[in-house]
Design a protein around this motif. Sequence first.
Motif, mmCIF file in Angstrom:
data_model
loop_
_atom_site.group_PDB
_atom_site.id
_atom_site.type_symbol
_atom_site.label_atom_id
_atom_site.label_comp_id
_atom_site.label_asym_id
_atom_site.label_seq_id
_atom_site.Cartn_x
_atom_site.Cartn_y
_atom_site.Cartn_z
ATOM 1 N N PRO A 1 9.408 -10.766 -30.072
ATOM 2 C CA PRO A 1 10.591 -10.240 -30.761
ATOM 3 C C PRO A 1 11.123 -11.231 -31.790
ATOM 4 C CG PRO A 1 10.757 -9.890 -28.407
ATOM 5 C CD PRO A 1 9.576 -10.796 -28.604
ATOM 6 N N GLN A 2 11.475 -10.730 -32.956
ATOM 7 C CA GLN A 2 11.923 -11.574 -34.055
ATOM 8 C C GLN A 2 13.368 -11.259 -34.443
ATOM 9 O OE1 GLN A 2 9.899 -13.935 -35.580
ATOM 10 N NE2 GLN A 2 8.293 -13.464 -34.089
ATOM 11 N N ALA A 3 14.199 -12.277 -34.481
ATOM 12 C CA ALA A 3 15.565 -12.113 -34.966
ATOM 13 C C ALA A 3 15.566 -12.154 -36.485
ATOM 14 C CB ALA A 3 16.455 -13.221 -34.418
ATOM 15 N N ASN A 4 16.565 -11.536 -37.090
ATOM 16 C CA ASN A 4 16.709 -11.557 -38.543
ATOM 17 C C ASN A 4 18.075 -12.160 -38.884
ATOM 18 O OD1 ASN A 4 16.782 -11.175 -41.272
ATOM 19 N ND2 ASN A 4 16.646 -8.938 -41.216
ATOM 20 N N PRO A 5 18.147 -13.475 -39.045
ATOM 21 C CA PRO A 5 19.432 -14.150 -39.274
ATOM 22 C C PRO A 5 20.188 -13.645 -40.498
ATOM 23 C CG PRO A 5 17.690 -15.721 -38.784
ATOM 24 C CD PRO A 5 17.023 -14.405 -39.024
ATOM 25 N N SER A 6 19.482 -13.087 -41.471
ATOM 26 C CA SER A 6 20.145 -12.618 -42.690
ATOM 27 C C SER A 6 20.799 -11.255 -42.524
ATOM 28 C CB SER A 6 19.133 -12.557 -43.843
ATOM 29 O OG SER A 6 18.108 -11.625 -43.550
ATOM 30 N N ASP A 7 20.519 -10.600 -41.403
ATOM 31 C CA ASP A 7 21.099 -9.280 -41.143
ATOM 32 C C ASP A 7 22.476 -9.454 -40.503
ATOM 33 O OD1 ASP A 7 21.790 -6.727 -40.424
ATOM 34 O OD2 ASP A 7 19.951 -6.293 -39.314
ATOM 35 N N PRO A 8 23.539 -8.969 -41.143
ATOM 36 C CA PRO A 8 24.885 -9.139 -40.564
ATOM 37 C C PRO A 8 25.062 -8.413 -39.235
ATOM 38 C CG PRO A 8 24.927 -7.620 -42.425
ATOM 39 C CD PRO A 8 23.571 -8.254 -42.424
ATOM 40 N N LYS A 9 24.200 -7.427 -38.963
ATOM 41 C CA LYS A 9 24.282 -6.696 -37.700
ATOM 42 C C LYS A 9 23.318 -7.253 -36.652
ATOM 43 C CE LYS A 9 25.708 -2.339 -39.860
ATOM 44 N NZ LYS A 9 25.388 -0.886 -40.024
ATOM 45 N N ASN A 10 22.715 -8.400 -36.929
ATOM 46 C CA ASN A 10 21.769 -8.996 -36.012
ATOM 47 C C ASN A 10 22.448 -9.308 -34.672
ATOM 48 O OD1 ASN A 10 19.226 -10.251 -35.276
ATOM 49 N ND2 ASN A 10 20.323 -12.185 -35.450
ATOM 50 N N PRO A 11 21.869 -8.873 -33.552
ATOM 51 C CA PRO A 11 22.477 -9.153 -32.239
ATOM 52 C C PRO A 11 22.515 -10.654 -31.946
ATOM 53 C CG PRO A 11 20.822 -7.419 -32.086
ATOM 54 C CD PRO A 11 20.671 -8.040 -33.438
ATOM 55 N N PRO A 12 23.317 -11.073 -30.974
ATOM 56 C CA PRO A 12 23.424 -12.500 -30.640
ATOM 57 C C PRO A 12 22.148 -13.030 -29.980
ATOM 58 C CG PRO A 12 24.630 -11.183 -29.053
ATOM 59 C CD PRO A 12 24.208 -10.247 -30.150
ATOM 60 N N ALA A 13 22.091 -14.339 -29.838
ATOM 61 C CA ALA A 13 20.913 -14.990 -29.263
ATOM 62 C C ALA A 13 20.594 -14.479 -27.862
ATOM 63 C CB ALA A 13 21.127 -16.502 -29.236
ATOM 64 N N THR A 14 21.626 -14.188 -27.077
ATOM 65 C CA THR A 14 21.400 -13.727 -25.711
ATOM 66 C C THR A 14 20.645 -12.398 -25.665
ATOM 67 O OG1 THR A 14 23.674 -12.884 -25.802
ATOM 68 C CG2 THR A 14 23.304 -14.941 -24.612
ATOM 69 N N TYR A 15 20.890 -11.558 -26.686
ATOM 70 C CA TYR A 15 20.151 -10.295 -26.773
ATOM 71 C C TYR A 15 18.674 -10.571 -26.965
ATOM 72 C CZ TYR A 15 18.211 -6.073 -28.972
ATOM 73 O OH TYR A 15 17.415 -4.998 -29.278
ATOM 74 N N TRP A 16 18.346 -11.490 -27.868
ATOM 75 C CA TRP A 16 16.946 -11.766 -28.167
ATOM 76 C C TRP A 16 16.246 -12.500 -27.022
ATOM 77 C CZ3 TRP A 16 14.721 -9.092 -31.732
ATOM 78 C CH2 TRP A 16 15.497 -8.557 -32.762
ATOM 79 N N GLU A 17 16.998 -13.284 -26.277
ATOM 80 C CA GLU A 17 16.423 -13.925 -25.087
ATOM 81 C C GLU A 17 16.004 -12.863 -24.075
ATOM 82 O OE1 GLU A 17 19.496 -16.548 -23.852
ATOM 83 O OE2 GLU A 17 19.152 -17.985 -25.470
ATOM 84 N N ALA A 18 16.861 -11.846 -23.894
ATOM 85 C CA ALA A 18 16.533 -10.756 -22.964
ATOM 86 C C ALA A 18 15.346 -9.953 -23.489
ATOM 87 C CB ALA A 18 17.754 -9.849 -22.772
#
Length: 267
Positions: free
Chosen positions: A208-225
């Motif tokens: 799973p890849q986070a998109n830091p430039s997306d203002p609606k990007n979920p928090p880190a805890t979401y991506w950890e899950a």
Amino acid sequence: MSYLRSLGLAALALVVLVAPSPAVAGTEAEEPPTPTVLEATPKEVERLIAAAEKANAEKDDKYLSRVLISMGERRDKAFAPVIKKAMGHKKSKVQALAIRAAASNQMEGETKRVLKLLKASKKKKKAKKKGGGDVSGYVAAAAIDFLARLAIEGAEEQVVYHLNRLFLVETRVSASYAPDLIRAAVHYLGQMKTMSAVPRLVDMLGEPQANPSDPKNPPATYWEARYELWQASEGWVRWALQEITGQKYRSQREWKAWAAANEKKFK
């Protein structure tokens, strides 16, 4: 750059560098597992029926839950009345255990009831905006498990709906029922060769890849899950994609290219 590296989790990165591959996530197709169920002995039947009667008489939900777990591991037609009653329990976790026990005991006669639960949950989602309720994730996961284990056709749309819905918010992605829901949903969709599920399944491949430039990007805890779910389920997703499409690709990029070229098949 992967999500873990972007978070700067140096310790985990070091483990990845030191540990001999492969990664934890499944790189080979693997059919989702189903519980092993044994025929109950006469003594087990007698003991569990008595325990269920006691649990109901004393309104002891914890005790009843343990009984239902045992009925999910053992099979006997005498368990059916206990299971049917518990399927209507007001507590969702007890109800979910009853649905799983119904699957273990091959109670196909409860199919309409299970389908109704799953379909009603979609209506309740819409009703929530008007102050209505919503189905428990535990019940949804158990219902899909029932349909997958008994190979019941006709719920493809609802299963895709619940799988998509799981990834919308952190509270669902990190919920204890999430791995069970994914396992059951992927199993069902692969069994039924549900072409409309391919875009979601392809999205579940790859770290799973986070998109830091997306203002609606979920928090880190979401991506950890999400990362933990990916580790547990990628092999199952590969199995489902192969069952549905008849194709075999290694990378998510290859699957995305195939999906883009065959987009009309998913509608």
